[in-house]
Design an enzyme around this catalytic site. Structure first.
Site, PDB file in Angstrom:
ATOM      1  CB  THR A  15      -0.914  -0.020   1.187  1.00 46.29           C
ATOM      2  OG1 THR A  15      -1.734  -1.161   1.010  1.00 46.29           O
ATOM      3  CG2 THR A  15      -1.786   1.250   1.294  1.00 46.29           C
ATOM      4  CB  THR A  90       0.645  -3.315   6.492  1.00 46.89           C
ATOM      5  OG1 THR A  90      -0.667  -3.742   5.798  1.00 46.89           O
ATOM      6  CG2 THR A  90       1.210  -2.134   6.475  1.00 46.89           C
ATOM      7  CG  ASP A  91      -2.223  -7.647   4.444  1.00 50.64           C
ATOM      8  OD1 ASP A  91      -2.594  -6.859   5.321  1.00 50.64           O
ATOM      9  OD2 ASP A  91      -2.803  -7.870   3.493  1.00 50.64           O
ATOM     10  CE  LYS A 169      -2.676  -4.723   8.425  1.00 46.59           C
ATOM     11  NZ  LYS A 169      -2.796  -4.876   6.992  1.00 46.59           N
TER      12      LYS A 169
END
Ligand code: ASP
Length: 183
Positions: A15, A90-91, A169
């Protein structure tokens, strides 16, 4: 030559390197390293920056061979510069940080992973603050490990440098999604 430290930003996508696709409402992996630096010129006030594209992919597609590739690319840079920032989706960012911390044991310079919960073309993006905090931390400390640099809270007050193997996360959209667990 100025007295600022020099860093390399290695881009892997996610992202942080994305723009909104107004046809679908989703985001598409788009920005080149040069475009990102152009968007966030403040980073160059803090450190001298070199940047390179390693991949432009979603982090859910990152696998073991990418960990090895990244480690090799980081080592190539680390003897030339004072630190490396990896931009990453980020995942699976926390998995990559853990893998890199095992591959790159005995580091003497910082390697910080940075992502964003909102694409870099949005006014509300967390990308610039996360990147600038990581650059400032490298500029002002002698940290020599792999870490994660993301927002501490919902606002642009602070970022945390979180440990490579103890961070998760824990939310899909909040800026402060990354939390240290048992650390
Ligand atoms: N699915 C994206 C990824 O992990 C989400 C993000 O970048 O934050 O690559």
């Amino acid at each position: 030559m100025n007295s600022k430290k020099t860093i390399t930003i290695l881009h892997t996508g996610g992202t942080i390197a994305s723009k909104v696709d107004y046809k679908t409402g989703g985001v598409i992996a788009r920005y080149t390293p040069e475009e990102l630096l152009y968007k966030f010129p403040e980073i160059a006030h803090v450190v001298n920056v070199k940047s390179r594209l390693i991949r432009n992919m979603w982090s859910e597609d990152i696998n073991f061979k990418h960990y090895n590739l990244l480690a090799k690319e980081i080592l190539k840079e680390l003897h030339k510069v004072d630190g490396v920032i990896i931009t990453h989706g980020t995942d699976t960012l926390a998995y990559t940080s853990a893998a890199l911390s095992f591959i790159l044991e005995g580091l003497e310079k910082p390697v910080l992973l940075v992502g964003a919960q909102r694409s870099s073309d949005r006014g509300s993006s967390d990308a610039p603050f996360n990147l600038i905090c990581a650059a400032k931390f490298i500029a002002e400390t002698d940290f020599g490990e792999v870490g994660i640099c993301m927002h501490e809270s919902m606002s642009d007050d602070n970022c945390l440098i979180m440990p490579a193997c103890k961070t998760r996360k824990l939310h899909s959209s909040r800026r402060d999604a990354f939390k240290v667990v048992n650390g």
